[in-house]
Design a protein around this motif. Structure first.
Motif, PDB file in Angstrom:
ATOM      1  N   GLY A 197     121.897  69.329  53.327  1.00  0.00           N
ATOM      2  CA  GLY A 197     121.947  68.511  54.518  1.00  0.00           C
ATOM      3  C   GLY A 197     122.553  69.291  55.668  1.00  0.00           C
ATOM      4  O   GLY A 197     123.221  70.303  55.456  1.00  0.00           O
ATOM      5  N   GLY A 198     122.316  68.827  56.880  1.00  0.00           N
ATOM      6  CA  GLY A 198     122.895  69.468  58.048  1.00  0.00           C
ATOM      7  C   GLY A 198     122.489  70.910  58.236  1.00  0.00           C
ATOM      8  O   GLY A 198     123.216  71.686  58.835  1.00  0.00           O
ATOM      9  N   GLY A 199     121.337  71.285  57.702  1.00  0.00           N
ATOM     10  CA  GLY A 199     120.868  72.661  57.828  1.00  0.00           C
ATOM     11  C   GLY A 199     121.423  73.608  56.782  1.00  0.00           C
ATOM     12  O   GLY A 199     121.192  74.811  56.853  1.00  0.00           O
ATOM     13  N   TYR A 200     122.163  73.078  55.806  1.00  0.00           N
ATOM     14  CA  TYR A 200     122.753  73.919  54.768  1.00  0.00           C
ATOM     15  C   TYR A 200     122.328  73.449  53.385  1.00  0.00           C
ATOM     16  O   TYR A 200     122.031  72.277  53.164  1.00  0.00           O
ATOM     17  CB  TYR A 200     124.284  73.853  54.808  1.00  0.00           C
TER      18      TYR A 200
ATOM     19  N   SER B 265     127.773  65.059  56.354  1.00  0.00           N
ATOM     20  CA  SER B 265     127.460  64.137  57.443  1.00  0.00           C
ATOM     21  C   SER B 265     125.964  63.863  57.562  1.00  0.00           C
ATOM     22  O   SER B 265     125.561  62.907  58.218  1.00  0.00           O
ATOM     23  CB  SER B 265     127.997  64.671  58.771  1.00  0.00           C
ATOM     24  N   ASP B 266     125.142  64.686  56.930  1.00  0.00           N
ATOM     25  CA  ASP B 266     123.688  64.525  56.980  1.00  0.00           C
ATOM     26  C   ASP B 266     123.088  64.805  55.598  1.00  0.00           C
ATOM     27  O   ASP B 266     122.079  65.490  55.479  1.00  0.00           O
ATOM     28  CB  ASP B 266     123.106  65.487  58.030  1.00  0.00           C
ATOM     29  N   LEU B 267     123.719  64.286  54.561  1.00  0.00           N
ATOM     30  CA  LEU B 267     123.321  64.582  53.179  1.00  0.00           C
ATOM     31  C   LEU B 267     121.921  64.061  52.891  1.00  0.00           C
ATOM     32  O   LEU B 267     121.620  62.885  53.086  1.00  0.00           O
ATOM     33  CB  LEU B 267     124.318  63.960  52.194  1.00  0.00           C
ATOM     34  N   SER B 268     121.045  64.963  52.430  1.00  0.00           N
ATOM     35  CA  SER B 268     119.684  64.573  52.090  1.00  0.00           C
ATOM     36  C   SER B 268     119.383  64.722  50.606  1.00  0.00           C
ATOM     37  O   SER B 268     118.496  64.054  50.087  1.00  0.00           O
ATOM     38  CB  SER B 268     118.672  65.387  52.909  1.00  0.00           C
ATOM     39  N   GLU B 269     120.127  65.595  49.913  1.00  0.00           N
ATOM     40  CA  GLU B 269     119.887  65.792  48.479  1.00  0.00           C
ATOM     41  C   GLU B 269     121.177  66.078  47.734  1.00  0.00           C
ATOM     42  O   GLU B 269     122.039  66.806  48.228  1.00  0.00           O
ATOM     43  CB  GLU B 269     118.934  66.963  48.228  1.00  0.00           C
ATOM     44  N   LEU B 270     121.288  65.506  46.562  1.00  0.00           N
ATOM     45  CA  LEU B 270     122.355  65.791  45.606  1.00  0.00           C
ATOM     46  C   LEU B 270     121.656  66.108  44.293  1.00  0.00           C
ATOM     47  O   LEU B 270     120.919  65.275  43.759  1.00  0.00           O
ATOM     48  CB  LEU B 270     123.286  64.588  45.428  1.00  0.00           C
ATOM     49  N   LYS B 271     121.826  67.330  43.811  1.00  0.00           N
ATOM     50  CA  LYS B 271     121.187  67.750  42.564  1.00  0.00           C
ATOM     51  C   LYS B 271     122.272  68.110  41.567  1.00  0.00           C
ATOM     52  O   LYS B 271     123.228  68.804  41.905  1.00  0.00           O
ATOM     53  CB  LYS B 271     120.289  68.967  42.797  1.00  0.00           C
ATOM     54  N   ILE B 272     122.104  67.668  40.339  1.00  0.00           N
ATOM     55  CA  ILE B 272     123.046  67.999  39.272  1.00  0.00           C
ATOM     56  C   ILE B 272     122.253  68.693  38.177  1.00  0.00           C
ATOM     57  O   ILE B 272     121.351  68.097  37.586  1.00  0.00           O
ATOM     58  CB  ILE B 272     123.746  66.743  38.722  1.00  0.00           C
ATOM     59  N   ARG B 273     122.599  69.936  37.932  1.00  0.00           N
ATOM     60  CA  ARG B 273     121.917  70.701  36.889  1.00  0.00           C
ATOM     61  C   ARG B 273     122.706  70.552  35.594  1.00  0.00           C
ATOM     62  O   ARG B 273     123.916  70.746  35.563  1.00  0.00           O
ATOM     63  CB  ARG B 273     121.817  72.166  37.266  1.00  0.00           C
ATOM     64  N   GLY B 274     122.028  70.248  34.546  1.00  0.00           N
ATOM     65  CA  GLY B 274     122.690  70.109  33.250  1.00  0.00           C
ATOM     66  C   GLY B 274     122.135  71.095  32.250  1.00  0.00           C
ATOM     67  O   GLY B 274     121.024  71.594  32.390  1.00  0.00           O
ATOM     68  N   TRP B 275     122.919  71.385  31.270  1.00  0.00           N
ATOM     69  CA  TRP B 275     122.500  72.294  30.212  1.00  0.00           C
ATOM     70  C   TRP B 275     122.999  71.716  28.903  1.00  0.00           C
ATOM     71  O   TRP B 275     124.139  71.270  28.796  1.00  0.00           O
ATOM     72  CB  TRP B 275     123.087  73.679  30.430  1.00  0.00           C
ATOM     73  N   CYS B 276     122.152  71.679  27.910  1.00  0.00           N
ATOM     74  CA  CYS B 276     122.535  71.128  26.614  1.00  0.00           C
ATOM     75  C   CYS B 276     122.026  72.057  25.524  1.00  0.00           C
ATOM     76  O   CYS B 276     120.868  72.455  25.525  1.00  0.00           O
ATOM     77  CB  CYS B 276     121.933  69.736  26.443  1.00  0.00           C
ATOM     78  N   GLN B 277     122.910  72.381  24.619  1.00  0.00           N
ATOM     79  CA  GLN B 277     122.522  73.222  23.493  1.00  0.00           C
ATOM     80  C   GLN B 277     121.916  72.327  22.422  1.00  0.00           C
ATOM     81  O   GLN B 277     122.525  71.355  21.985  1.00  0.00           O
ATOM     82  CB  GLN B 277     123.757  73.951  22.960  1.00  0.00           C
ATOM     83  N   ARG B 278     120.732  72.620  22.007  1.00  0.00           N
ATOM     84  CA  ARG B 278     119.998  71.774  21.067  1.00  0.00           C
ATOM     85  C   ARG B 278     120.745  71.539  19.755  1.00  0.00           C
ATOM     86  O   ARG B 278     120.631  70.491  19.162  1.00  0.00           O
ATOM     87  CB  ARG B 278     118.635  72.387  20.754  1.00  0.00           C
ATOM     88  N   THR B 279     121.511  72.499  19.289  1.00  0.00           N
ATOM     89  CA  THR B 279     122.181  72.346  17.996  1.00  0.00           C
ATOM     90  C   THR B 279     123.307  71.319  18.046  1.00  0.00           C
ATOM     91  O   THR B 279     123.768  70.861  17.026  1.00  0.00           O
ATOM     92  CB  THR B 279     122.758  73.691  17.513  1.00  0.00           C
ATOM     93  N   VAL B 280     123.736  70.951  19.250  1.00  0.00           N
ATOM     94  CA  VAL B 280     124.827  69.984  19.396  1.00  0.00           C
ATOM     95  C   VAL B 280     124.312  68.573  19.212  1.00  0.00           C
ATOM     96  O   VAL B 280     125.025  67.689  18.785  1.00  0.00           O
ATOM     97  CB  VAL B 280     125.508  70.143  20.784  1.00  0.00           C
ATOM     98  N   GLY B 281     123.073  68.310  19.525  1.00  0.00           N
ATOM     99  CA  GLY B 281     122.515  66.969  19.442  1.00  0.00           C
ATOM    100  C   GLY B 281     121.955  66.573  20.790  1.00  0.00           C
ATOM    101  O   GLY B 281     121.399  67.382  21.505  1.00  0.00           O
ATOM    102  N   THR B 282     122.125  65.310  21.132  1.00  0.00           N
ATOM    103  CA  THR B 282     121.600  64.836  22.404  1.00  0.00           C
ATOM    104  C   THR B 282     122.698  64.879  23.462  1.00  0.00           C
ATOM    105  O   THR B 282     123.888  64.943  23.148  1.00  0.00           O
ATOM    106  CB  THR B 282     121.079  63.395  22.273  1.00  0.00           C
TER     107      THR B 282
END
Length: 81
Positions: free
Chosen positions: A3-6, A52-69
């Motif tokens: 947002g705000g050009g950044y 002040s001009d937020l257009s996107e909020l992204k949350i990246r997640g990572w999960c190791q398959r051997t742990v489960g869900t």
């Protein structure tokens, strides 16, 4: 965050446990926010411009398959408690 050009990001080493794990990331210059284009630390003014001009909020997640869900629940964007 975009947002705000950044476009800024925080690159943390957050390692969740096998139960629900809470994280709190500050939306100010005390946290390690970086400019996505230059990979340089951003200033409080730049963070303010994004928020002040937020257009996107992204949350990246990572999960190791051997742990489960895994999952993401209860995202809150607001003042610190």
């Amino acid at each position: 965050l975009e947002g705000g050009g950044y476009s800024i990001y925080i690159d943390g080493t957050y390692v969740p446990g096998q139960t629900w794990t809470s994280y709190c990331i500050r939306l100010d210059e005390t946290a390690l926010w970086y400019d996505a284009a230059t990979h340089q630390r951003v200033t409080g003014a730049q963070i303010g411009a994004v928020l002040s001009d937020l257009s996107e909020l992204k949350i990246r997640g990572w999960c190791q398959r051997t742990v489960g869900t895994g999952g993401l629940d209860g995202v809150f964007l607001g003042p610190a408690e």
